[in-house]
Design a protein around this motif. Structure first.
Motif, mmCIF file in Angstrom:
data_model
loop_
_atom_site.group_PDB
_atom_site.id
_atom_site.type_symbol
_atom_site.label_atom_id
_atom_site.label_comp_id
_atom_site.label_asym_id
_atom_site.label_seq_id
_atom_site.Cartn_x
_atom_site.Cartn_y
_atom_site.Cartn_z
ATOM 1 N N ASP A 245 -7.119 5.657 1.706
ATOM 2 C CA ASP A 245 -6.637 5.078 2.959
ATOM 3 C C ASP A 245 -5.653 3.931 2.740
ATOM 4 O O ASP A 245 -5.374 3.170 3.648
ATOM 5 N N LYS B 290 -1.827 2.807 2.045
ATOM 6 C CA LYS B 290 -0.465 3.343 2.168
ATOM 7 C C LYS B 290 0.261 3.277 0.827
ATOM 8 O O LYS B 290 0.092 2.330 0.056
ATOM 9 N N GLN B 291 1.080 4.287 0.588
ATOM 10 C CA GLN B 291 1.869 4.355 -0.645
ATOM 11 C C GLN B 291 2.737 3.111 -0.804
ATOM 12 O O GLN B 291 2.866 2.568 -1.892
ATOM 13 N N THR C 62 2.106 0.152 0.169
ATOM 14 C CA THR C 62 1.262 -0.969 -0.243
ATOM 15 C C THR C 62 0.972 -0.895 -1.735
ATOM 16 O O THR C 62 1.032 -1.905 -2.442
ATOM 17 N N THR D 194 -7.722 -5.010 0.200
ATOM 18 C CA THR D 194 -6.765 -3.967 -0.187
ATOM 19 C C THR D 194 -6.762 -3.779 -1.695
ATOM 20 O O THR D 194 -6.745 -2.638 -2.183
#
Length: 78
Positions: free
Chosen positions: A44, A46-47, A49, A34
């Motif tokens: 891809d 997530k905001q 994250t 990530t």
């Protein structure tokens, strides 16, 4: 912070703290994959994250500056 905004900031923030990708993953609570995706500007991620990573880096001492406030590429250590 949108992912495309995180791309130039995240590696600089990590390096400012002297962290490897794996160490950054440990302190942020996400996988090293990530961290790599955020640093590459992948869409891809997530905001939530991206925000989690940002908050963890800030807690570790990174100061993210607003647009237009540039000190060493937009990152300053405390």
């Amino acid at each position: 912070m949108r992912v495309e905004q995180a791309r130039p900031v995240a590696p600089a923030a990590r390096v400012a703290l002297g962290l490897s990708v794996r160490q950054a993953a440990e302190i942020t609570g996400v996988s090293h994959e990530t961290i790599t995706r955020i640093e590459a500007g992948r869409e891809d991620v997530k905001q939530a994250t991206v925000e989690k990573v940002r908050e963890a880096l800030e807690a570790a001492g990174v100061v993210f500056l607003a647009s237009g406030e540039m000190i060493d590429g937009g990152v300053e250590g405390r």
